[in-house]
Design an enzyme around this catalytic site. Sequence first.
Site, PDB file in Angstrom:
ATOM      1  N   CYS A 196       0.796  -1.237   0.000  1.00 10.29           N
ATOM      2  CA  CYS A 196       0.000   0.000   0.000  1.00 10.29           C
ATOM      3  C   CYS A 196       0.832   1.291   0.000  1.00 10.29           C
ATOM      4  O   CYS A 196       0.489   2.248  -0.693  1.00 10.29           O
ATOM      5  CB  CYS A 196      -0.962   0.002   1.179  1.00 10.29           C
ATOM      6  SG  CYS A 196      -0.273  -0.676   2.697  1.00 10.29           S
ATOM      7  N   HIS A 200      -2.180   6.518   4.366  1.00  7.23           N
ATOM      8  CA  HIS A 200      -0.754   6.548   4.678  1.00  7.23           C
ATOM      9  C   HIS A 200      -0.172   7.883   4.201  1.00  7.23           C
ATOM     10  O   HIS A 200      -0.231   8.203   2.999  1.00  7.23           O
ATOM     11  CB  HIS A 200      -0.015   5.415   3.959  1.00  7.23           C
ATOM     12  CG  HIS A 200      -0.363   4.037   4.441  1.00  7.23           C
ATOM     13  ND1 HIS A 200      -1.117   3.792   5.570  1.00  7.23           N
ATOM     14  CD2 HIS A 200      -0.009   2.810   3.948  1.00  7.23           C
ATOM     15  CE1 HIS A 200      -1.231   2.475   5.747  1.00  7.23           C
ATOM     16  NE2 HIS A 200      -0.581   1.860   4.778  1.00  7.23           N
TER      17      HIS A 200
HETATM   18  N1  NAP Z   1      -4.852  -3.434   4.779  1.00  9.16           N
HETATM   19  C1  NAP Z   1      -4.201  -2.797   3.817  1.00  9.16           C
HETATM   20  O1  NAP Z   1      -4.120  -1.550   3.809  1.00  9.16           O
HETATM   21  C2  NAP Z   1      -3.526  -3.566   2.715  1.00  9.16           C
HETATM   22  C3  NAP Z   1      -3.078  -2.863   1.590  1.00  9.16           C
HETATM   23  C4  NAP Z   1      -2.465  -3.563   0.541  1.00  9.16           C
HETATM   24  C5  NAP Z   1      -2.316  -4.930   0.636  1.00  9.16           C
HETATM   25  N2  NAP Z   1      -2.774  -5.590   1.749  1.00  9.16           N
HETATM   26  C6  NAP Z   1      -2.630  -7.059   1.756  1.00  9.16           C
HETATM   27  O2  NAP Z   1      -3.952  -7.571   1.530  1.00  9.16           O
HETATM   28  C7  NAP Z   1      -4.124  -8.817   2.215  1.00  9.16           C
HETATM   29  C8  NAP Z   1      -5.328  -8.716   3.147  1.00  9.16           C
HETATM   30  O3  NAP Z   1      -5.089  -7.697   4.102  1.00  9.16           O
HETATM   31  P1  NAP Z   1      -6.205  -7.234   5.147  1.00  9.16           P
HETATM   32  O4  NAP Z   1      -5.665  -6.001   5.750  1.00  9.16           O
HETATM   33  O5  NAP Z   1      -7.533  -7.217   4.492  1.00  9.16           O
HETATM   34  O6  NAP Z   1      -6.162  -8.443   6.210  1.00  9.16           O
HETATM   35  P2  NAP Z   1      -7.305  -8.919   7.239  1.00  9.16           P
HETATM   36  O7  NAP Z   1      -8.186  -7.777   7.606  1.00  9.16           O
HETATM   37  O8  NAP Z   1      -6.581  -9.639   8.313  1.00  9.16           O
HETATM   38  O9  NAP Z   1      -8.189  -9.977   6.393  1.00  9.16           O
HETATM   39  C9  NAP Z   1      -7.695 -11.233   6.033  1.00  9.16           C
HETATM   40  C10 NAP Z   1      -8.772 -12.010   5.315  1.00  9.16           C
HETATM   41  O10 NAP Z   1      -8.240 -13.291   4.912  1.00  9.16           O
HETATM   42  C11 NAP Z   1      -9.093 -14.336   5.408  1.00  9.16           C
HETATM   43  N3  NAP Z   1      -8.295 -15.520   5.756  1.00  9.16           N
HETATM   44  C12 NAP Z   1      -7.346 -15.650   6.721  1.00  9.16           C
HETATM   45  N4  NAP Z   1      -6.847 -16.913   6.747  1.00  9.16           N
HETATM   46  C13 NAP Z   1      -7.499 -17.597   5.775  1.00  9.16           C
HETATM   47  C14 NAP Z   1      -7.450 -18.947   5.296  1.00  9.16           C
HETATM   48  N5  NAP Z   1      -6.611 -19.838   5.826  1.00  9.16           N
HETATM   49  N6  NAP Z   1      -8.261 -19.298   4.266  1.00  9.16           N
HETATM   50  C15 NAP Z   1      -9.129 -18.419   3.714  1.00  9.16           C
HETATM   51  N7  NAP Z   1      -9.230 -17.115   4.132  1.00  9.16           N
HETATM   52  C16 NAP Z   1      -8.424 -16.716   5.138  1.00  9.16           C
HETATM   53  C17 NAP Z   1      -9.729 -13.739   6.636  1.00  9.16           C
HETATM   54  O11 NAP Z   1     -10.921 -14.488   6.927  1.00  9.16           O
HETATM   55  P3  NAP Z   1     -11.488 -14.627   8.433  1.00  9.16           P
HETATM   56  O12 NAP Z   1     -12.055 -13.288   8.796  1.00  9.16           O
HETATM   57  O13 NAP Z   1     -12.519 -15.666   8.268  1.00  9.16           O
HETATM   58  O14 NAP Z   1     -10.325 -15.019   9.295  1.00  9.16           O
HETATM   59  C18 NAP Z   1     -10.000 -12.322   6.165  1.00  9.16           C
HETATM   60  O15 NAP Z   1     -11.139 -12.307   5.337  1.00  9.16           O
HETATM   61  C19 NAP Z   1      -2.791  -9.090   2.927  1.00  9.16           C
HETATM   62  O16 NAP Z   1      -1.999  -9.915   2.113  1.00  9.16           O
HETATM   63  C20 NAP Z   1      -2.191  -7.689   3.056  1.00  9.16           C
HETATM   64  O17 NAP Z   1      -0.793  -7.718   3.177  1.00  9.16           O
HETATM   65  C21 NAP Z   1      -3.385  -4.955   2.775  1.00  9.16           C
END
Ligand code: NAP
Length: 355
Positions: free
Chosen positions: A151, A244
Amino acid sequence: MTKKKAAILGSSGMIGQRFAQMLYDHPYFDVVALCASDRSNGRTLADVWKLSDVELCDELAGRRIQGTAVGDLAREGVEVVFSGLPSDVAGEVEDGCAEEGMAVFSNASSHRMDPDTPILVPEINHQHMEAIGIQRERRRKGGFVVNNANCSVTGLAVGLKPLVDAFGILDFNVATYQALSGAGYPGVPSVDIQGNILPYISKEEEKMNAEGRKILGSFGEGRFSNSPVSILASCTRVNVRDGHLEAVFAKGSDMPDESAVASAFEGFSSRPQELALPTAPEKPIIVRPEPDRPQPLLDSLAGSPDRARGMAVTVGRIRTSSDSLRFFLLVHNTIRGGAGGSVLNAELAHREGIL
Ligand SMILES: NC(=O)c1ccc[n+]([C@@H]2O[C@H](COP(=O)([O-])OP(=O)(O)OC[C@H]3O[C@@H](n4cnc5c(N)ncnc54)[C@H](OP(=O)(O)O)[C@@H]3O)[C@@H](O)[C@H]2O)c1
């Protein structure tokens, strides 16, 4: 135009919810499956919703989340996958979808540095989509994975591109002030961040340089070549919900003056604007003249039309001397730096006839 059947992976997370918001009533994609871990199986979007700036409409509120099984997605006829999975899970699942012939647009870092996977920021490197052809050849049913960047890198790369092109500046230092939603949900414990700043985000500083060089580099003769740009980063987590903020510095000789820098930012436009993609901001970079902008609270959702809210990068406080350049830059981490970036990539792929 027939809409492509789409699925969202990680739909209960911060990125997944943004996908659900941004893909609602989308002209190119019809979301037929919302997936997450077994913990969320059977819950509705309303049960998991955490986005404070979006009113959840009844239709989305009642949508049910299912577990993540590649075979189910293939049986449901899913053609396009939007992934918000954690990196330790994403690699295998995304590969599985691509092997089944699906087009995967991912936020996870698992495949970002693969030699045939683009880190696509369409205003900067839409030509990198050529790598998709190579990937398709090695995948069983011709699917592929396209990544968006970390991000912080996405916003920074958009800000650096006009400076590299117009003035040949290549050495940058950046200090980041990164929002809590960047750490996912529930993210950083409140006792660690209340009244505090955390001066470390795991692997973030390395990603800024490695991903930045790949994004700003070229693709030709079947391979990526890094840009010679250097990005020396210091990353912090601050007590801000979304957005950010980044303080960018460059030293060199014959630096352009402030109005030339502002004009380079203002005039920046590329393929997504040319094609008027639904999620493309009319102006990818917005320059704020006020001395106290950009601010996360006021500027994170910059960008128009409505579908592109949060897709513009805002810059301000441009200061130059003969041998230095400084400015602030702001990017919405879950929109431009996350789900919105992937949606824009998928729109471009669709319009370029790749889907
Ligand atoms: N947040 C940001 O600003 C941002 C920006 C760019 C990229 N990213 C990237 O985007 C991705 C998601 O980030 P996030 O911030 O959205 O994370 P998050 O809020 O922790 O969400 C993670 C998601 O993945 C699911 N999940 C976890 N373990 C799983 C499994 N074993 N099988 C299937 N689904 C699973 C979770 O489901 P449950 O709720 O059921 O556990 C939840 O829906 C990451 O790789 C992160 O590095 C994030």
